[in-house]
Design an enzyme around this catalytic site. Structure first.
Site, short mmCIF file in Angstrom:
data_model
loop_
_atom_site.label_atom_id
_atom_site.label_comp_id
_atom_site.label_asym_id
_atom_site.label_seq_id
_atom_site.Cartn_x
_atom_site.Cartn_y
_atom_site.Cartn_z
N LYS A 173 0.89 -1.18 0.00
CA LYS A 173 0.00 0.00 0.00
C LYS A 173 0.93 1.23 0.00
CE LYS A 173 -2.81 3.33 1.57
NZ LYS A 173 -1.86 4.41 1.22
N GLU A 249 9.76 2.01 10.81
CA GLU A 249 10.79 3.04 10.58
C GLU A 249 10.05 4.37 10.69
OE1 GLU A 249 12.49 5.81 9.30
OE2 GLU A 249 12.64 4.99 7.26
N CYS A 283 13.36 11.42 7.03
CA CYS A 283 13.36 11.03 8.46
C CYS A 283 14.73 11.19 9.10
CB CYS A 283 12.93 9.58 8.61
SG CYS A 283 11.36 9.24 7.86
N GLU A 378 9.88 17.06 14.89
CA GLU A 378 10.55 16.80 13.61
C GLU A 378 10.15 17.93 12.65
OE1 GLU A 378 9.24 13.10 11.87
OE2 GLU A 378 11.20 12.78 10.96
C1 SIN Z 1 13.77 8.15 5.16
O1 SIN Z 1 13.48 9.31 5.14
O2 SIN Z 1 13.29 7.42 6.00
C2 SIN Z 1 14.69 7.51 4.15
C3 SIN Z 1 15.98 8.16 4.00
C4 SIN Z 1 17.04 7.28 3.41
O3 SIN Z 1 16.87 6.09 3.20
O4 SIN Z 1 18.10 7.82 3.14
#
Ligand code: SIN
Length: 477
Positions: A173, A249, A283, A378
């Protein structure tokens, strides 16, 4: 290849749904496509197809699975420019970055095509003289993958390549904001020759509904999710009843520390790379920049200079460094964080406001402190927030003062300090004198509320395998 499909892919068939949802280009705000909007029935069909296909796929030799994955990898490289264009159009990131992402994504497929052949077991000396113990690893079964909009291509391959290599089957998804890259990848997977039901795709504008099917269907043995900590917690709660395996994650709040003996120029380069990649919507983006007081002014003036050179615009135009943010909600959050920092005394060196839709200038904010929302939230946008520090212990405590634990970075040259700091940082990943830590060969993942599970590397395969131990008795010598 034209990549014209716009529907679900279930049991090897492209399936149109009665309802469609729109996909928008965040730079132009124009609708660029409509896509089949799957519901819980589609999700159930896809899971059942994956469960059926598992019976055959899991019995394929590792070499056979590897060859199909390799073919998929080659097709991704062959069509990388077209895939990158699709990605930029639906997500906004500059074309060069999109092309980098497509190649990065493909590298997971290549890596796990190789790893498929290395799912080794073990032998263990028995606990009695007539016993022998062997350990084998077996694929989990059906894996449901839920992927985000910030990396519409690489987060898919990073999840499904190890799962497929291990012998699992997939229901995917993708984010409702960026389904086109997912569909294009699945078109290539079909061409690569995965048997029907091995990869199933269900685009949907109703993530909560699909999440409920994934977490409640008994055939789903694992959910792999990249996204917010808030949604990760919901999936975990919903999965508790069946004790499903999870890889989560989630969000990050990366510190970027510059010690007094750091090479300031290199630190600025690393900071630019980790802060402004994908407009800061990553992230592992640098979120809090801690600079030692001795190098603070040199670092800030160098960073300001580099920031002033960044060019905003359409990701499809040559020379664009910064594209649009993904949507209004992301922009409002950024504006709120900046206003809060300003009201609490931060110095806005360069502001982010523009009058162009979802575009935000890369901004630099100094004299930031831990009372400001920008310290604990964040940012997920193009704002570099700089803090001044004096002592190693002080900066380690500040860096760890967050519920997140994904990526962290620091620059310095004293090897004893490097070891001390790297060990003390409560994060799953530490970049030492680099702002670029992403690679298929390394274990990507976090601790604390950034989640658990590892993606990429030899460890990435374990997340899709069960360990079985066999105790052989009656072996008398
Ligand atoms: C993410 O933002 O989770 C991925 C970044 C990455 O794999 O470099």
């Amino acid at each position: 290849m034209e990549f014209k499909k716009r529907s679900a892919f279930i049991n090897g068939e492209w399936v149109e749904s009665a309802v469609q949802f729109e996909v928008t280009n965040p730079f132009s705000s124009q609708v660029i496509s409509t896509v089949s909007d799957c519901n819980s029935e589609h999700a159930t069909l896809a899971i059942n197809a994956a469960a059926e296909a598992f019976k055959e796929w899991s019995k394929f030799s590792a070499g056979k699975r590897s060859r199909i994955l390799k073919k998929w990898y080659q097709l991704q490289l062959e069509h990388s420019k077209t895939l990158a264009k699709i990605l930029t159009t639906e997500q906004g990131k500059p074309f060069a970055e999109a092309l980098g992402e497509v190649k990065y994504g493909a590298s997971f497929v290549e890596w796990f095509a190789e790893e498929a052949k290395r799912v080794y077991g073990d032998t263990i000396p028995g606990h009695r003289s007539d016993l022998r113990i062997t350990v084998i690893k077996q694929p989990l079964g059906v894996v449901a993958a839920i992927t985000p909009w910030n990396f519409p291509s690489a987060m898919i391959t990073r999840k499904i390549a190890p799962a497929l290599a291990a012998g699992c089957t997939i229901v995917l998804k993708p984010s409702e904001l960026t389904p086109l890259s997912a569909i294009a990848l699945v078109e290539l997977a079909e061409l690569a020759g995965f048997p029907p039901g091995v990869i199933n795709l269900i685009p949907s504008s109703q993530p909560a509904l699909i999440g409920e099917v994934f977490t409640s269907h008994p055939a789903v043995k694992k959910i792999s999710f990249t996204g917010s900590t808030r949604v990760g917690k919901i999936l975990m709660k919903q999965s508790a009843d069946q004790l499903k395996k999870l890889s989560l994650e989630l969000g990050g709040n990366a510190p970027f520390i510059v010690f007094a003996d750091a090479n300031v120029e290199e630190a600025i380069e690393g900071c630019m790379a980790s802060k402004f990649r994908n407009v800061g919507q990553t992230c592992i983006s640098t979120n809090r920049i801690f600079v030692h007081e001795q190098v603070h002014d040199a670092f800030v003036s160098g960073l300001k200079e580099k920031i002033s050179q960044l060019k905003l615009g359409d990701g499809l135009e040559r020379g664009t460094d910064i594209g649009p943010m993904i949507n209004e909600a992301a922009v409002s959050k950024l504006d709120r964080l900046l206003l809060d920092a300003k009201q609490k005394g931060a110095m806005i060196e360069t502001d982010s406001k523009t009058d162009q839709g979802l575009m935000r200038n890369p901004a630099l904010v100094c004299d930031v402190n831990s009372t400001m929302d920008i310290f604990s939230e964040e940012i997920f946008g193009p704002v570099a927030a700089v803090y001044k520090f004096k002592e190693e212990q002080e900066v380690i405590a500040l860096a760890n003062k967050t519920s997140y634990g994904l990526a962290s970075y620091f620059y310095g040259r004293d090897y004893a300090q490097i070891w001390r700091v790297a060990e003390a940082l409560e994060f799953g990943m530490v970049g030492i004198n680099t702002g670029n830590i992403s690679s298929a060969v390394a274990p990507f993942g976090g601790v604390k509320e950034s989640g658990f599970g590892r993606e990429g590397s030899k460890y990435g395969m374990d997340d899709y395998l069960n360990i079985k131990y066999m105790c052989w008795a009656g072996i008398n010598s």
